[in-house]
Design an enzyme around this catalytic site. Structure first.
Site, PDB file in Angstrom:
ATOM      1  N   GLU A 116     -21.358 -28.471  -7.755  1.00 40.35           N
ATOM      2  CA  GLU A 116     -21.153 -27.070  -7.433  1.00 40.35           C
ATOM      3  C   GLU A 116     -20.117 -26.453  -8.371  1.00 40.35           C
ATOM      4  O   GLU A 116     -19.179 -27.114  -8.808  1.00 40.35           O
ATOM      5  CB  GLU A 116     -20.718 -26.937  -5.970  1.00 40.35           C
ATOM      6  CG  GLU A 116     -21.861 -27.339  -5.046  1.00 40.35           C
ATOM      7  CD  GLU A 116     -21.567 -27.121  -3.571  1.00 40.35           C
ATOM      8  OE1 GLU A 116     -22.494 -26.723  -2.855  1.00 40.35           O
ATOM      9  OE2 GLU A 116     -20.429 -27.335  -3.125  1.00 40.35           O
ATOM     10  N   CYS A 129     -14.278 -22.054 -11.151  1.00 37.54           N
ATOM     11  CA  CYS A 129     -13.825 -23.347 -10.651  1.00 37.54           C
ATOM     12  C   CYS A 129     -14.881 -24.383 -11.024  1.00 37.54           C
ATOM     13  O   CYS A 129     -16.017 -24.328 -10.563  1.00 37.54           O
ATOM     14  CB  CYS A 129     -13.644 -23.243  -9.138  1.00 37.54           C
ATOM     15  SG  CYS A 129     -13.070 -24.762  -8.403  1.00 37.54           S
ATOM     16  N   CYS A 136     -16.212 -38.243  -5.934  1.00 35.31           N
ATOM     17  CA  CYS A 136     -14.836 -38.548  -6.343  1.00 35.31           C
ATOM     18  C   CYS A 136     -14.526 -39.978  -5.913  1.00 35.31           C
ATOM     19  O   CYS A 136     -15.014 -40.423  -4.876  1.00 35.31           O
ATOM     20  CB  CYS A 136     -13.873 -37.575  -5.656  1.00 35.31           C
ATOM     21  SG  CYS A 136     -12.180 -37.659  -6.287  1.00 35.31           S
ATOM     22  N   CYS A 140      -9.051 -38.385  -0.411  1.00 37.35           N
ATOM     23  CA  CYS A 140      -8.061 -37.564   0.280  1.00 37.35           C
ATOM     24  C   CYS A 140      -8.655 -37.154   1.636  1.00 37.35           C
ATOM     25  O   CYS A 140      -9.796 -36.686   1.688  1.00 37.35           O
ATOM     26  CB  CYS A 140      -7.700 -36.349  -0.557  1.00 37.35           C
ATOM     27  SG  CYS A 140      -7.104 -36.829  -2.198  1.00 37.35           S
ATOM     28  N   CYS A 143     -10.287 -33.612   2.333  1.00 42.11           N
ATOM     29  CA  CYS A 143     -11.172 -33.029   1.318  1.00 42.11           C
ATOM     30  C   CYS A 143     -12.621 -33.447   1.524  1.00 42.11           C
ATOM     31  O   CYS A 143     -12.923 -34.624   1.698  1.00 42.11           O
ATOM     32  CB  CYS A 143     -10.701 -33.460  -0.071  1.00 42.11           C
ATOM     33  SG  CYS A 143     -11.826 -32.980  -1.396  1.00 42.11           S
ATOM     34  N   CYS A 371     -11.875 -23.949  -1.450  1.00 45.17           N
ATOM     35  CA  CYS A 371     -11.266 -25.202  -1.910  1.00 45.17           C
ATOM     36  C   CYS A 371     -11.584 -26.340  -0.974  1.00 45.17           C
ATOM     37  O   CYS A 371     -11.407 -26.230   0.233  1.00 45.17           O
ATOM     38  CB  CYS A 371      -9.744 -25.118  -1.886  1.00 45.17           C
ATOM     39  SG  CYS A 371      -9.062 -23.930  -2.956  1.00 45.17           S
TER      40      CYS A 371
HETATM   41  N1  SAH Z   1      -9.292 -33.674  -7.638  1.00 45.17           N
HETATM   42  C1  SAH Z   1      -8.419 -32.638  -8.026  1.00 45.17           C
HETATM   43  C2  SAH Z   1      -9.080 -31.285  -8.171  1.00 45.17           C
HETATM   44  C3  SAH Z   1     -10.070 -30.854  -7.103  1.00 45.17           C
HETATM   45  S1  SAH Z   1      -9.487 -30.368  -5.541  1.00 45.17           S
HETATM   46  C4  SAH Z   1      -7.256 -32.538  -7.088  1.00 45.17           C
HETATM   47  O1  SAH Z   1      -7.295 -33.176  -6.054  1.00 45.17           O
HETATM   48  O2  SAH Z   1      -6.295 -31.881  -7.433  1.00 45.17           O
HETATM   49  C5  SAH Z   1      -8.790 -28.740  -5.751  1.00 45.17           C
HETATM   50  C6  SAH Z   1      -7.724 -28.428  -4.710  1.00 45.17           C
HETATM   51  O3  SAH Z   1      -8.285 -28.173  -3.402  1.00 45.17           O
HETATM   52  C7  SAH Z   1      -6.745 -29.556  -4.517  1.00 45.17           C
HETATM   53  O4  SAH Z   1      -5.430 -29.101  -4.440  1.00 45.17           O
HETATM   54  C8  SAH Z   1      -7.177 -30.126  -3.212  1.00 45.17           C
HETATM   55  O5  SAH Z   1      -6.154 -30.879  -2.641  1.00 45.17           O
HETATM   56  C9  SAH Z   1      -7.535 -28.884  -2.439  1.00 45.17           C
HETATM   57  N2  SAH Z   1      -8.338 -29.156  -1.257  1.00 45.17           N
HETATM   58  C10 SAH Z   1      -9.169 -30.196  -1.038  1.00 45.17           C
HETATM   59  N3  SAH Z   1      -9.740 -30.099   0.186  1.00 45.17           N
HETATM   60  C11 SAH Z   1      -9.267 -28.972   0.738  1.00 45.17           C
HETATM   61  C12 SAH Z   1      -9.516 -28.294   1.978  1.00 45.17           C
HETATM   62  N4  SAH Z   1     -10.376 -28.785   2.854  1.00 45.17           N
HETATM   63  N5  SAH Z   1      -8.878 -27.142   2.219  1.00 45.17           N
HETATM   64  C13 SAH Z   1      -8.040 -26.626   1.294  1.00 45.17           C
HETATM   65  N6  SAH Z   1      -7.772 -27.192   0.119  1.00 45.17           N
HETATM   66  C14 SAH Z   1      -8.374 -28.353  -0.165  1.00 45.17           C
HETATM   67 FE1  SF4 Z   2     -10.918 -36.119  -5.050  1.00 40.21          FE
HETATM   68 FE2  SF4 Z   2     -10.810 -34.208  -3.170  1.00 40.21          FE
HETATM   69 FE3  SF4 Z   2      -8.744 -35.855  -3.500  1.00 40.21          FE
HETATM   70 FE4  SF4 Z   2      -9.277 -33.994  -5.366  1.00 40.21          FE
HETATM   71  S1  SF4 Z   2      -8.660 -33.618  -3.253  1.00 40.21           S
HETATM   72  S2  SF4 Z   2      -8.789 -36.168  -5.709  1.00 40.21           S
HETATM   73  S3  SF4 Z   2     -11.543 -33.973  -5.279  1.00 40.21           S
HETATM   74  S4  SF4 Z   2     -10.797 -36.459  -2.837  1.00 40.21           S
END
Ligand code: SAH
Ligand code: SF4
Length: 395
Positions: A116, A129, A136, A140, A143, A371
């Site tokens: 996406e 974006c 991944c 996290c 996420c 995000c």
């Molecule tokens: N993998 C990288 C970039 C992608 S995530 C990273 O983790 O930085 C982009 C941003 O969205 C990151 O700061 C991530 O922590 C945040 N993010 C992920 N899941 C989210 C959610 N459910 N609500 C808000 N922000 C989120």
């Molecule tokens: Fe991967 Fe989501 Fe963690 Fe970013 S926030 S490193 S996309 S699992």
């Protein structure tokens, strides 16, 4: 070539085998790689650099994909190029437009995988974006992408291809001969889509170099932000080899909490991370590091957290701004978003301590484009395939 075939030719004169069923895609090659590929396929060495300049401009400045339109090249040469090379970008499978104007694209890449890409229009600017991986490796806990296993890294062509695809959709390739338009619909890139960009370093770097090239898309390195969960060993390289802005998915102020939210923290603890962040701006000439902080109710959102956050940043002397992200829910997500009052109180403490503390407005929520909500349809496809197999007694 069979094992017994005599090797009589100079290796450089042997045309590289074409990829199965296809041509060599020029999109995503660095200038040096493009030059090498042209020479390998018959462009005289002396001319190669000039040809790269010409082709590069057609592809990245004018958005041309058809060699026959590259009118400053001879007809024969264009035909030769056409035989061996192509100018390919990912295919758009679907596009959704949110009530707020945010556009979410699902694009298909080689192998039938999907990622996406989100375009966020704002006053006077527009941010794309971009995804760097299908899925991944990291998990996290807040996420959505993190629930999808890594399928593969994107190639540099597939990464810069997302930018080219968006420029197509925004109809933003300049018209030849027309005066240069300085206002850009797509003015910024954030590597905040699916995946961890620093686990796909070379491809991300090559793609961003193409985005910054002055003869092409021409985005300044200050308009490109790479977000990482904290892959410490690749951070200095990011400063040296890309030089873009850095955002860190910080999200917690103690190792105990960060270990749970961003499990890569078990490998590189807060102290190690903060030391790496402190040296980033010096190497990259970047202004400030963006600390991303997702607001999770009852998990990381107290006044104490806010105070600890600014203390850590101060203690390490990091030029920073703190971007507070209201948690975006997804089906089955284990957390809740902090209340608006809580987010404002947190922001206020950070602000009072002297740091900008913008609260990120969730964009495109109605189309699951915000995000952390991104996850490709591949996952759904994979699941249904599993189901099919199970039903057929194969699973
Ligand atoms: N993998 C990288 C970039 C992608 S995530 C990273 O983790 O930085 C982009 C941003 O969205 C990151 O700061 C991530 O922590 C945040 N993010 C992920 N899941 C989210 C959610 N459910 N609500 C808000 N922000 C989120
Ligand atoms: Fe991967 Fe989501 Fe963690 Fe970013 S926030 S490193 S996309 S699992």
């Amino acid at each position: 070539m069979t094992a017994s075939a005599p090797v009589t030719q100079d290796v450089h004169t042997i045309p590289r085998k074409l990829p199965e069923g296809g041509k060599i895609n020029l999109v995503g090659l660095t200038r040096a790689a493009m030059q090498g590929a042209l020479i390998e396929h018959g462009t005289p060495e002396k001319q190669a650099k000039m040809r790269v300049n010409q082709i590069w401009q057609w592809i990245y400045q004018w958005g041309v994909r058809d060699f026959h339109e590259m009118t400053n090249l001879s007809k024969t040469y264009r035909a030769e190029l056409e035989e061996t090379f192509c100018v390919d970008i990912p295919e758009v499978v679907s596009k959704q437009v949110s009530e707020d104007g945010t556009r979410k694209y699902l694009v298909r890449i080689a192998g039938g995988h999907e990622v996406e890409v989100v375009y966020i229009p704002e006053e006077g600017r527009g941010t794309l974006c971009v995804s760097s991986q299908v899925g991944c490796t990291l998990t996290c806990s807040f996420c959505h992408t993190g629930t999808q296993k890594l399928v593969r890294n994107l190639t540099a062509g597939e990464i810069i291809g997302q930018v080219m695809m968006a420029r197509d959709d925004l109809n933003e390739w300049p018209e030849r001969g027309a005066p240069k338009d300085e206002t850009r619909l797509l003015s910024n890139i954030v590597l905040m889509g699916m995946g961890e960009p620093l686990y796909n370093f070379e491809n991300v770097r090559d793609a961003m170099k193409i985005a910054m090239d002055p003869e092409g898309i021409q985005l300044s390195r200050r308009r490109i932000t790479l977000s990482t969960s904290g892959v410490v060993p690749e951070m200095a390289r990011t400063a040296e080899e890309i030089g873009c802005q850095l955002a860190i998915s910080f999200h917690a102020t103690t190792d105990e909490v960060r270990d749970v939210l961003v499990p890569i923290n078990k490998r590189w603890k807060l102290e190690t991370l903060l030391e790496a962040l402190a040296s980033y701006p010096k190497v990259s000439n970047s202004e400030r590091i963006t600390f991303e902080y997702v607001m999770l109710k009852g998990v990381n959102d107290t006044d104490e957290d806010a105070h600890r956050l600014v203390k850590l940043i101060k203690d390490y002397g990091i030029p920073a701004k703190i971007n507070l992200i209201p948690f975006n829910e997804w089906p089955g997500s284990p957390y809740e978003r902090s209340s608006n009052n809580r987010i404002r109180a947190f922001a206020n403490i950070v602000y009072q301590a002297g740091y900008a503390s913008p609260i990120r407005t969730p964009r495109g929520e109605d189309i699951m484009a915000a995000c952390g909500q991104l996850k490709s349809a591949t996952e759904r496809a994979r699941k249904s395939r599993k189901q099919i197999e199970a039903e057929a007694g194969l699973g």
